[in-house]
Scaffold this motif. Structure first.
Motif, PDB file in Angstrom:
ATOM      1  N   ARG A   3     -22.599  20.137 -14.352  1.00 25.16           N
ATOM      2  CA  ARG A   3     -23.435  20.917 -13.448  1.00 25.16           C
ATOM      3  C   ARG A   3     -22.658  21.130 -12.169  1.00 25.16           C
ATOM      4  NH1 ARG A   3     -29.600  19.313 -12.548  1.00 25.16           N
ATOM      5  NH2 ARG A   3     -29.610  20.102 -14.666  1.00 25.16           N
ATOM      6  N   ALA A   4     -22.750  22.324 -11.622  1.00 29.65           N
ATOM      7  CA  ALA A   4     -22.014  22.612 -10.399  1.00 29.65           C
ATOM      8  C   ALA A   4     -22.863  23.456  -9.475  1.00 29.65           C
ATOM      9  CB  ALA A   4     -20.716  23.350 -10.721  1.00 29.65           C
ATOM     10  N   LEU A   5     -22.786  23.183  -8.178  1.00 28.81           N
ATOM     11  CA  LEU A   5     -23.458  23.988  -7.173  1.00 28.81           C
ATOM     12  C   LEU A   5     -22.453  25.008  -6.678  1.00 28.81           C
ATOM     13  CD1 LEU A   5     -26.134  24.183  -5.606  1.00 28.81           C
ATOM     14  CD2 LEU A   5     -25.081  22.810  -3.816  1.00 28.81           C
ATOM     15  N   VAL A   6     -22.781  26.274  -6.831  1.00 32.22           N
ATOM     16  CA  VAL A   6     -21.791  27.302  -6.550  1.00 32.22           C
ATOM     17  C   VAL A   6     -22.394  28.402  -5.707  1.00 32.22           C
ATOM     18  CG1 VAL A   6     -20.490  26.902  -8.667  1.00 32.22           C
ATOM     19  CG2 VAL A   6     -22.385  28.495  -8.695  1.00 32.22           C
ATOM     20  N   SER A   7     -21.544  29.111  -5.003  1.00 28.45           N
ATOM     21  CA  SER A   7     -21.977  30.300  -4.281  1.00 28.45           C
ATOM     22  C   SER A   7     -22.331  31.377  -5.278  1.00 28.45           C
ATOM     23  CB  SER A   7     -20.852  30.801  -3.371  1.00 28.45           C
ATOM     24  OG  SER A   7     -21.173  32.061  -2.848  1.00 28.45           O
ATOM     25  N   ILE A   8     -23.421  32.096  -5.022  1.00 24.03           N
ATOM     26  CA  ILE A   8     -23.873  33.118  -5.952  1.00 24.03           C
ATOM     27  C   ILE A   8     -22.939  34.315  -5.978  1.00 24.03           C
ATOM     28  CG2 ILE A   8     -25.737  34.801  -6.321  1.00 24.03           C
ATOM     29  CD1 ILE A   8     -26.375  32.066  -7.303  1.00 24.03           C
ATOM     30  N   PHE A 110     -15.322  46.858 -15.786  1.00 28.90           N
ATOM     31  CA  PHE A 110     -16.408  45.958 -15.422  1.00 28.90           C
ATOM     32  C   PHE A 110     -16.822  46.128 -13.968  1.00 28.90           C
ATOM     33  CE2 PHE A 110     -14.527  44.148 -19.146  1.00 28.90           C
ATOM     34  CZ  PHE A 110     -15.585  43.586 -19.843  1.00 28.90           C
ATOM     35  N   GLN A 111     -18.044  45.706 -13.691  1.00 27.93           N
ATOM     36  CA  GLN A 111     -18.600  45.770 -12.344  1.00 27.93           C
ATOM     37  C   GLN A 111     -19.044  44.375 -11.913  1.00 27.93           C
ATOM     38  OE1 GLN A 111     -19.306  48.294  -9.856  1.00 27.93           O
ATOM     39  NE2 GLN A 111     -19.644  46.345  -8.809  1.00 27.93           N
ATOM     40  N   PRO A 112     -18.439  43.812 -10.864  1.00 28.63           N
ATOM     41  CA  PRO A 112     -18.926  42.516 -10.378  1.00 28.63           C
ATOM     42  C   PRO A 112     -20.279  42.675  -9.684  1.00 28.63           C
ATOM     43  CG  PRO A 112     -17.051  43.264  -9.072  1.00 28.63           C
ATOM     44  CD  PRO A 112     -17.283  44.293 -10.121  1.00 28.63           C
ATOM     45  N   LEU A 113     -21.141  41.704  -9.882  1.00 33.23           N
ATOM     46  CA  LEU A 113     -22.473  41.722  -9.291  1.00 33.23           C
ATOM     47  C   LEU A 113     -22.700  40.463  -8.473  1.00 33.23           C
ATOM     48  CD1 LEU A 113     -24.609  42.882 -12.367  1.00 33.23           C
ATOM     49  CD2 LEU A 113     -23.682  44.309 -10.535  1.00 33.23           C
ATOM     50  N   GLU A 114     -23.296  40.635  -7.327  1.00 35.81           N
ATOM     51  CA  GLU A 114     -23.772  39.500  -6.541  1.00 35.81           C
ATOM     52  C   GLU A 114     -25.166  39.157  -7.051  1.00 35.81           C
ATOM     53  OE1 GLU A 114     -23.760  38.680  -1.882  1.00 35.81           O
ATOM     54  OE2 GLU A 114     -25.364  40.024  -2.509  1.00 35.81           O
ATOM     55  N   VAL A 115     -25.380  37.894  -7.365  1.00 33.60           N
ATOM     56  CA  VAL A 115     -26.648  37.454  -7.934  1.00 33.60           C
ATOM     57  C   VAL A 115     -27.370  36.567  -6.935  1.00 33.60           C
ATOM     58  CG1 VAL A 115     -27.749  36.329  -9.906  1.00 33.60           C
ATOM     59  CG2 VAL A 115     -25.526  37.442 -10.186  1.00 33.60           C
ATOM     60  N   SER A 116     -28.650  36.807  -6.758  1.00 31.37           N
ATOM     61  CA  SER A 116     -29.457  35.932  -5.909  1.00 31.37           C
ATOM     62  C   SER A 116     -30.789  35.687  -6.598  1.00 31.37           C
ATOM     63  CB  SER A 116     -29.677  36.545  -4.522  1.00 31.37           C
ATOM     64  OG  SER A 116     -30.387  37.766  -4.628  1.00 31.37           O
ATOM     65  N   VAL A 124     -27.732  26.814  -9.061  1.00 31.67           N
ATOM     66  CA  VAL A 124     -27.198  25.790  -9.946  1.00 31.67           C
ATOM     67  C   VAL A 124     -26.938  26.412 -11.309  1.00 31.67           C
ATOM     68  CG1 VAL A 124     -27.654  23.604 -11.106  1.00 31.67           C
ATOM     69  CG2 VAL A 124     -28.395  23.932  -8.746  1.00 31.67           C
ATOM     70  N   PHE A 125     -25.713  26.309 -11.781  1.00 36.45           N
ATOM     71  CA  PHE A 125     -25.355  26.756 -13.116  1.00 36.45           C
ATOM     72  C   PHE A 125     -25.066  25.533 -13.973  1.00 36.45           C
ATOM     73  CE2 PHE A 125     -25.353  30.863 -11.490  1.00 36.45           C
ATOM     74  CZ  PHE A 125     -25.037  31.797 -12.462  1.00 36.45           C
ATOM     75  N   THR A 126     -25.530  25.547 -15.197  1.00 33.90           N
ATOM     76  CA  THR A 126     -25.260  24.440 -16.101  1.00 33.90           C
ATOM     77  C   THR A 126     -24.204  24.857 -17.115  1.00 33.90           C
ATOM     78  OG1 THR A 126     -27.059  25.102 -17.582  1.00 33.90           O
ATOM     79  CG2 THR A 126     -27.572  23.500 -15.856  1.00 33.90           C
ATOM     80  N   GLY A 127     -23.446  23.895 -17.582  1.00 32.83           N
ATOM     81  CA  GLY A 127     -22.426  24.156 -18.587  1.00 32.83           C
ATOM     82  C   GLY A 127     -22.557  23.166 -19.730  1.00 32.83           C
ATOM     83  N   TYR A 128     -22.078  23.547 -20.882  1.00 34.19           N
ATOM     84  CA  TYR A 128     -22.195  22.702 -22.066  1.00 34.19           C
ATOM     85  C   TYR A 128     -20.845  22.082 -22.381  1.00 34.19           C
ATOM     86  CZ  TYR A 128     -23.148  21.245 -26.851  1.00 34.19           C
ATOM     87  OH  TYR A 128     -23.283  20.499 -28.002  1.00 34.19           O
ATOM     88  N   TYR A 129     -20.828  20.767 -22.488  1.00 35.13           N
ATOM     89  CA  TYR A 129     -19.601  20.046 -22.808  1.00 35.13           C
ATOM     90  C   TYR A 129     -19.516  19.836 -24.316  1.00 35.13           C
ATOM     91  CZ  TYR A 129     -16.561  16.010 -23.532  1.00 35.13           C
ATOM     92  OH  TYR A 129     -15.595  15.158 -23.996  1.00 35.13           O
ATOM     93  N   GLU A 130     -18.433  20.288 -24.917  1.00 36.38           N
ATOM     94  CA  GLU A 130     -18.206  20.073 -26.341  1.00 36.38           C
ATOM     95  C   GLU A 130     -17.055  19.091 -26.498  1.00 36.38           C
ATOM     96  OE1 GLU A 130     -18.294  23.058 -29.974  1.00 36.38           O
ATOM     97  OE2 GLU A 130     -16.342  23.119 -28.979  1.00 36.38           O
TER      98      GLU A 130
END
Length: 238
Positions: A3-8, A110-116, A124-130
């Protein structure tokens, strides 16, 4: 699970879909989620990142996508679009073999998007560990930790089929003398409760890695010849 706290800012790179597809995305987006088009210059580290490291994954993905019928939805239907939406980008991606050329292709397609979310600039984005394990089909001094197949006597019971207030709850066990009793627990299985029944799928070399595989539910096992075996969750013992 990581889990990481990141800028949107600059978290998503979405393909420039036709207007109808983009409208579908906006109509279905979760409440409070907002997208705003920004430039690639707004992405921190965009010009400095080594994009060549993404090429193997992008090439494999595009090779696969280009085999799909053009009308097929890409997994992640809300933002994935259809295979035809990726055709031009994938054709160009497959032609490049270095980071600078890939950067140019991505900027073209591609088009980058700012997400809020509800106006919040952080998320908070979650990631899956394999997990990656090392194993063999044969037990040896090195490969001594078993990964078991599902025992045939293991019974899983959905309690919601008996009482509405138990919906979503389940138990597992085995039937003996007409009664459902608890199945062997982790300690008993580790101690040999399933030993000698030809239920060993593979043997791995590290009990800690095997433990995390049980937690995560899936992983990869590298065999002695370098090949990989994918293993995944089938059932649980309680």
């Amino acid at each position: 699970m990581g889990r990481a706290l990141v800028s949107i800012l600059g978290l998503l790179l979405l393909i420039a879909l036709p207007l109808t597809a983009a409208f579908f995305l906006l109509e279905r987006k979760p409440e409070g989620l907002a997208f705003r088009a920004v430039s690639f210059a707004d992405l921190p580290g965009w010009d400095a990142d080594d994009l060549s490291r993404t090429l193997p994954a992008l090439h494999r993905s595009c090779d696969r996508i280009l085999t799909f019928p053009m009308n097929r939805r890409i997994p992640g239907a809300r933002i994935g679009g259809r295979a035809r939406d990726w055709e031009a980008a994938c054709q160009d991606i497959l032609l490049v073999n270095d980071g600078p050329a890939l950067r140019t292709v991505l900027q073209e397609h591609f088009q980058p998007l700012e997400v809020s979310a509800s106006g919040e600039p952080m998320g908070v984005f979650t990631g899956y560990y394999e997990t990656m394990l090392h194993g063999s089909e044969q037990k040896s001094e090195r490969y001594h930790v078993p990964l078991y197949l599902r025992p045939p006597e293991l019974v899983s019971v959905d309690l919601g089929t008996f009482r509405a207030d138990l919906k979503g709850r389940r138990i597992a066990g085995e039937v003996k003398n007409g009664k459902l009793i608890p199945f062997a627990d982790r300690a008993e299985i580790t101690g040999g409760a399933l030993k000698g029944r030809d239920l060993e799928l593979l043997w791995v070399d590290d009990p800690v890695d095997a433990f995390f595989l049980h937690i995560q539910g899936s992983g990869r096992v590298q065999m002695p010849d370098g090949s990989l075996r994918m293993v995944g969750y089938h059932d649980q013992n309680g």
